[in-house]
Design an enzyme around this catalytic site. Sequence first.
Site, PDB file in Angstrom:
ATOM      1  N   LYS A  50      -1.039  -7.771   4.671  1.00 50.03           N
ATOM      2  CA  LYS A  50      -0.929  -8.403   5.995  1.00 50.03           C
ATOM      3  C   LYS A  50      -2.117  -7.872   6.806  1.00 50.03           C
ATOM      4  O   LYS A  50      -2.189  -6.691   7.130  1.00 50.03           O
ATOM      5  CB  LYS A  50       0.415  -8.017   6.625  1.00 50.03           C
ATOM      6  CG  LYS A  50       0.483  -7.971   8.138  1.00 50.03           C
ATOM      7  CD  LYS A  50       0.518  -9.327   8.789  1.00 50.03           C
ATOM      8  CE  LYS A  50       0.685  -9.168  10.293  1.00 50.03           C
ATOM      9  NZ  LYS A  50      -0.563  -8.710  10.970  1.00 50.03           N
TER      10      LYS A  50
ATOM     11  N   SER B  32       1.190   1.966  14.627  1.00 49.06           N
ATOM     12  CA  SER B  32       1.812   2.796  15.664  1.00 49.06           C
ATOM     13  C   SER B  32       3.132   3.400  15.172  1.00 49.06           C
ATOM     14  O   SER B  32       3.807   2.844  14.292  1.00 49.06           O
ATOM     15  CB  SER B  32       2.065   1.942  16.910  1.00 49.06           C
ATOM     16  OG  SER B  32       2.949   0.895  16.576  1.00 49.06           O
TER      17      SER B  32
ATOM     18  N   VAL C 244       6.272   0.975  15.589  1.00 46.58           N
ATOM     19  CA  VAL C 244       6.457  -0.029  14.530  1.00 46.58           C
ATOM     20  C   VAL C 244       6.818   0.665  13.213  1.00 46.58           C
ATOM     21  O   VAL C 244       7.667   0.184  12.458  1.00 46.58           O
ATOM     22  CB  VAL C 244       5.187  -0.905  14.375  1.00 46.58           C
ATOM     23  CG1 VAL C 244       5.313  -1.839  13.192  1.00 46.58           C
ATOM     24  CG2 VAL C 244       4.940  -1.716  15.645  1.00 46.58           C
ATOM     25  N   GLY C 245       6.228   1.813  12.962  1.00 46.12           N
ATOM     26  CA  GLY C 245       6.534   2.558  11.738  1.00 46.12           C
ATOM     27  C   GLY C 245       8.018   2.897  11.631  1.00 46.12           C
ATOM     28  O   GLY C 245       8.620   2.779  10.561  1.00 46.12           O
TER      29      GLY C 245
ATOM     30  N   GLU D 184       1.464   5.821   7.857  1.00 45.26           N
ATOM     31  CA  GLU D 184       0.316   6.530   8.437  1.00 45.26           C
ATOM     32  C   GLU D 184       0.266   6.135   9.903  1.00 45.26           C
ATOM     33  O   GLU D 184      -0.140   5.020  10.234  1.00 45.26           O
ATOM     34  CB  GLU D 184      -0.980   6.116   7.728  1.00 45.26           C
ATOM     35  CG  GLU D 184      -0.998   6.406   6.237  1.00 45.26           C
ATOM     36  CD  GLU D 184      -1.171   7.881   5.919  1.00 45.26           C
ATOM     37  OE1 GLU D 184      -1.576   8.643   6.820  1.00 45.26           O
ATOM     38  OE2 GLU D 184      -0.884   8.267   4.781  1.00 45.26           O
TER      39      GLU D 184
ATOM     40  N   CYS E 185      -6.848   6.973  14.884  1.00 43.53           N
ATOM     41  CA  CYS E 185      -5.642   7.812  14.847  1.00 43.53           C
ATOM     42  C   CYS E 185      -6.049   9.266  14.924  1.00 43.53           C
ATOM     43  O   CYS E 185      -5.295  10.107  15.382  1.00 43.53           O
ATOM     44  CB  CYS E 185      -4.871   7.546  13.576  1.00 43.53           C
ATOM     45  SG  CYS E 185      -5.872   7.751  12.097  1.00 43.53           S
TER      46      CYS E 185
ATOM     47  N   GLN F  95      -4.956  -3.944  25.561  1.00 45.38           N
ATOM     48  CA  GLN F  95      -5.245  -2.535  25.337  1.00 45.38           C
ATOM     49  C   GLN F  95      -6.072  -1.956  26.497  1.00 45.38           C
ATOM     50  O   GLN F  95      -5.839  -0.845  26.961  1.00 45.38           O
ATOM     51  CB  GLN F  95      -5.969  -2.406  23.984  1.00 45.38           C
ATOM     52  CG  GLN F  95      -6.203  -1.005  23.500  1.00 45.38           C
ATOM     53  CD  GLN F  95      -4.942  -0.162  23.407  1.00 45.38           C
ATOM     54  OE1 GLN F  95      -3.836  -0.677  23.396  1.00 45.38           O
ATOM     55  NE2 GLN F  95      -5.114   1.145  23.401  1.00 45.38           N
TER      56      GLN F  95
ATOM     57  N   GLU G  75      -0.271   8.498  23.013  1.00 43.75           N
ATOM     58  CA  GLU G  75      -1.520   8.104  22.373  1.00 43.75           C
ATOM     59  C   GLU G  75      -2.079   6.889  23.108  1.00 43.75           C
ATOM     60  O   GLU G  75      -1.400   5.868  23.221  1.00 43.75           O
ATOM     61  CB  GLU G  75      -1.262   7.736  20.907  1.00 43.75           C
ATOM     62  CG  GLU G  75      -2.526   7.354  20.174  1.00 43.75           C
ATOM     63  CD  GLU G  75      -2.259   6.793  18.791  1.00 43.75           C
ATOM     64  OE1 GLU G  75      -1.334   5.960  18.651  1.00 43.75           O
ATOM     65  OE2 GLU G  75      -2.980   7.162  17.862  1.00 43.75           O
TER      66      GLU G  75
HETATM   67  P1  NAD Z   1       0.556  -1.706  15.526  1.00 45.65           P
HETATM   68  O1  NAD Z   1       1.628  -0.818  15.005  1.00 45.65           O
HETATM   69  O2  NAD Z   1       0.830  -2.495  16.731  1.00 45.65           O
HETATM   70  O3  NAD Z   1       0.096  -2.767  14.398  1.00 45.65           O
HETATM   71  C1  NAD Z   1      -0.355  -2.382  13.132  1.00 45.65           C
HETATM   72  C2  NAD Z   1      -0.084  -3.500  12.142  1.00 45.65           C
HETATM   73  O4  NAD Z   1       1.329  -3.686  12.055  1.00 45.65           O
HETATM   74  C3  NAD Z   1      -0.664  -4.861  12.556  1.00 45.65           C
HETATM   75  O5  NAD Z   1      -1.098  -5.556  11.408  1.00 45.65           O
HETATM   76  C4  NAD Z   1       0.547  -5.566  13.165  1.00 45.65           C
HETATM   77  O6  NAD Z   1       0.474  -6.961  13.088  1.00 45.65           O
HETATM   78  C5  NAD Z   1       1.673  -5.040  12.295  1.00 45.65           C
HETATM   79  N1  NAD Z   1       2.997  -5.075  12.940  1.00 45.65           N
HETATM   80  C6  NAD Z   1       3.285  -5.022  14.264  1.00 45.65           C
HETATM   81  N2  NAD Z   1       4.625  -5.120  14.453  1.00 45.65           N
HETATM   82  C7  NAD Z   1       5.191  -5.211  13.215  1.00 45.65           C
HETATM   83  C8  NAD Z   1       6.528  -5.316  12.743  1.00 45.65           C
HETATM   84  N3  NAD Z   1       7.583  -5.366  13.575  1.00 45.65           N
HETATM   85  N4  NAD Z   1       6.725  -5.379  11.413  1.00 45.65           N
HETATM   86  C9  NAD Z   1       5.704  -5.324  10.545  1.00 45.65           C
HETATM   87  N5  NAD Z   1       4.408  -5.244  10.932  1.00 45.65           N
HETATM   88  C10 NAD Z   1       4.153  -5.181  12.251  1.00 45.65           C
HETATM   89  O7  NAD Z   1      -0.722  -0.761  15.713  1.00 45.65           O
HETATM   90  P2  NAD Z   1      -2.152  -1.128  16.308  1.00 45.65           P
HETATM   91  O8  NAD Z   1      -2.088  -1.047  17.780  1.00 45.65           O
HETATM   92  O9  NAD Z   1      -2.663  -2.355  15.659  1.00 45.65           O
HETATM   93  O10 NAD Z   1      -2.994   0.103  15.736  1.00 45.65           O
HETATM   94  C11 NAD Z   1      -3.094   1.300  16.401  1.00 45.65           C
HETATM   95  C12 NAD Z   1      -2.144   2.349  15.821  1.00 45.65           C
HETATM   96  O11 NAD Z   1      -2.448   2.596  14.453  1.00 45.65           O
HETATM   97  C13 NAD Z   1      -2.319   3.680  16.519  1.00 45.65           C
HETATM   98  O12 NAD Z   1      -1.068   4.254  16.769  1.00 45.65           O
HETATM   99  C14 NAD Z   1      -3.095   4.500  15.507  1.00 45.65           C
HETATM  100  O13 NAD Z   1      -2.960   5.887  15.652  1.00 45.65           O
HETATM  101  C15 NAD Z   1      -2.522   3.993  14.214  1.00 45.65           C
HETATM  102  N6  NAD Z   1      -3.417   4.305  13.090  1.00 45.65           N
HETATM  103  C16 NAD Z   1      -3.033   5.277  12.207  1.00 45.65           C
HETATM  104  C17 NAD Z   1      -3.869   5.640  11.158  1.00 45.65           C
HETATM  105  C18 NAD Z   1      -3.467   6.721  10.193  1.00 45.65           C
HETATM  106  O14 NAD Z   1      -4.039   6.776   9.105  1.00 45.65           O
HETATM  107  N7  NAD Z   1      -2.531   7.591  10.529  1.00 45.65           N
HETATM  108  C19 NAD Z   1      -5.091   4.989  10.999  1.00 45.65           C
HETATM  109  C20 NAD Z   1      -5.454   3.993  11.912  1.00 45.65           C
HETATM  110  C21 NAD Z   1      -4.594   3.657  12.954  1.00 45.65           C
END
Ligand code: NAD
Length: 481
Positions: free
Chosen positions: A174, A228, A231-232, A249, A283, A328, A382
């Site tokens: 995705k 994020s 969502v995780g 992650e 991140c 954002q 964050e």
């Molecule tokens: P996000 O959680 O909003 O989205 C990330 C992905 O998840 C996108 O593809 C989004 O479409 C999908 N998503 C959103 N809601 C969902 C749901 N209910 N079910 C399944 N998928 C869903 O995050 P973002 O704002 O796009 O990215 C920033 C975040 O990512 C920050 O918190 C950052 O720290 C984190 N991040 C972590 C790492 C790591 O390795 N730890 C690396 C890069 C970014």
Amino acid sequence: MMKYINNWINGNELKPFNNSYLNKLNPHNGEIIACFADSRNEDVSIAVNAAQNAFEDWKLLSPIKRGELLFQLVNLLKSNFEMLAKCFAVETGKPINDAIGELNAAIRLGEFFSSEGMRMYGRTMTSTSWNKHSMTIREPRGVAGLIVPANTPIANITWKVFPALICGNTVVLKSSEDAPDIAIEFAKLSKIAGIPDGVLNVIHGTGLDAGQPLVENTNIKTISFTGSTKVGLNIANIASKRLARVSLELGGKNPFIVCDDADLENAVHWASLSAFSNAGQRCAAASRIIVFENIYQEFVERFVEKAKKLKLGVDINCDLGPLISKKQQVFVKETVDKALREGARLLCGGDSPNDDLLVKGNYFSPTLIDNVSIDSEISKTELFGPVATIYEVKNLEEAIDLANYSSYGLTSCIHTKDLNKAMRFAKKVIAGVANVNIGTFGSEPHMPFGGFGDSGNGTREPGLEALDVYSELKNISIQFE
Ligand code: NAD
């Protein structure tokens, strides 16, 4: 003519089932650059079925053969370097040099995991019975659902796709709604590389409409999610109902400690890169800078001077680009304003630049703030933007306590010339990464990355540890006479 970015299913472009598309805006100027598939459950099901159908044959290919095909894909990433770097530089608003660095890192990661085809080691072990040999082998788990954010899109994609495929899983990726184009270009190259149809599928769309159905699909055996924490947590909840394996992650609020014996020039250089490169959308960004009191004034002056000189924009000589979206940009501004209303001191930045070339983009100036409570929103949340708060501490113990005063635990860094201080910090800090005299970011393909607390669920990708995410261990025992 408008560019349409379709899903990639079973080796071909496929329009979304409901023929609906979303606009992809250029973060640098707000212009529409493409329309991408607004996928729903139906599209996800088709993609998962394609991956399911391709699984048995891909699984039966030897890991060495899979590695050869993945190496072909790496070669294509190299021969299409310029096109790929431009593609995601435009859709994310990255200065081209940043995109080049990221693509090089993605290529190195591809090389590492393709080579793992020749090293799918198990263990051979002794047994309590005479003439009984016991061993472990790795087997793939089935279809993997991979969900990525846009901040470093090609790194995020390769980080998951290469280990998943070398282990023999098939994949539904995705893409991020903020970086759909690079995902489809990558998938097209996989076909040219000779990776069989259905082994790598891509769906675009929003998190709720395309991401969540992927997580809910019971044929998805492994979910690897980068994004994020909010969502995780939702993904972990859904997956726990059917015991799907989940690798998370997540976010960070990473501390960067500057001791009074540090090389200040080096410390300012790395603090600036860690807080502001990629517009703070990492991140692993340093968002909490913790400085010993007797050098506080000098460090802050130098850091502010450095931050004010950073050049915003997308040209080759720029230090940071825009934020990924208007939403954002507004969130970062509101959080900074709230901190200022609560009594924080603004040292630089604090707003979007009013330069004619930048006003239409989602820019935010490099921002440094001090005089904030450690319990304030800006200290705990964050931001994923070019904003860092600075704190003054008396000594190392206070610095480490403050570093650990966070629900996250992803990366961390200390600047000191004292090996004892460095090692005390490295052992005591609650974080998956502890760096000395460099930055809070900069993971390498052969090293495990991941965090404590709200930063993840304990898995590590990439490195050899990623193989544990994407494979099952089988114990085989043989008794002979
Ligand atoms: P996000 O959680 O909003 O989205 C990330 C992905 O998840 C996108 O593809 C989004 O479409 C999908 N998503 C959103 N809601 C969902 C749901 N209910 N079910 C399944 N998928 C869903 O995050 P973002 O704002 O796009 O990215 C920033 C975040 O990512 C920050 O918190 C950052 O720290 C984190 N991040 C972590 C790492 C790591 O390795 N730890 C690396 C890069 C970014």
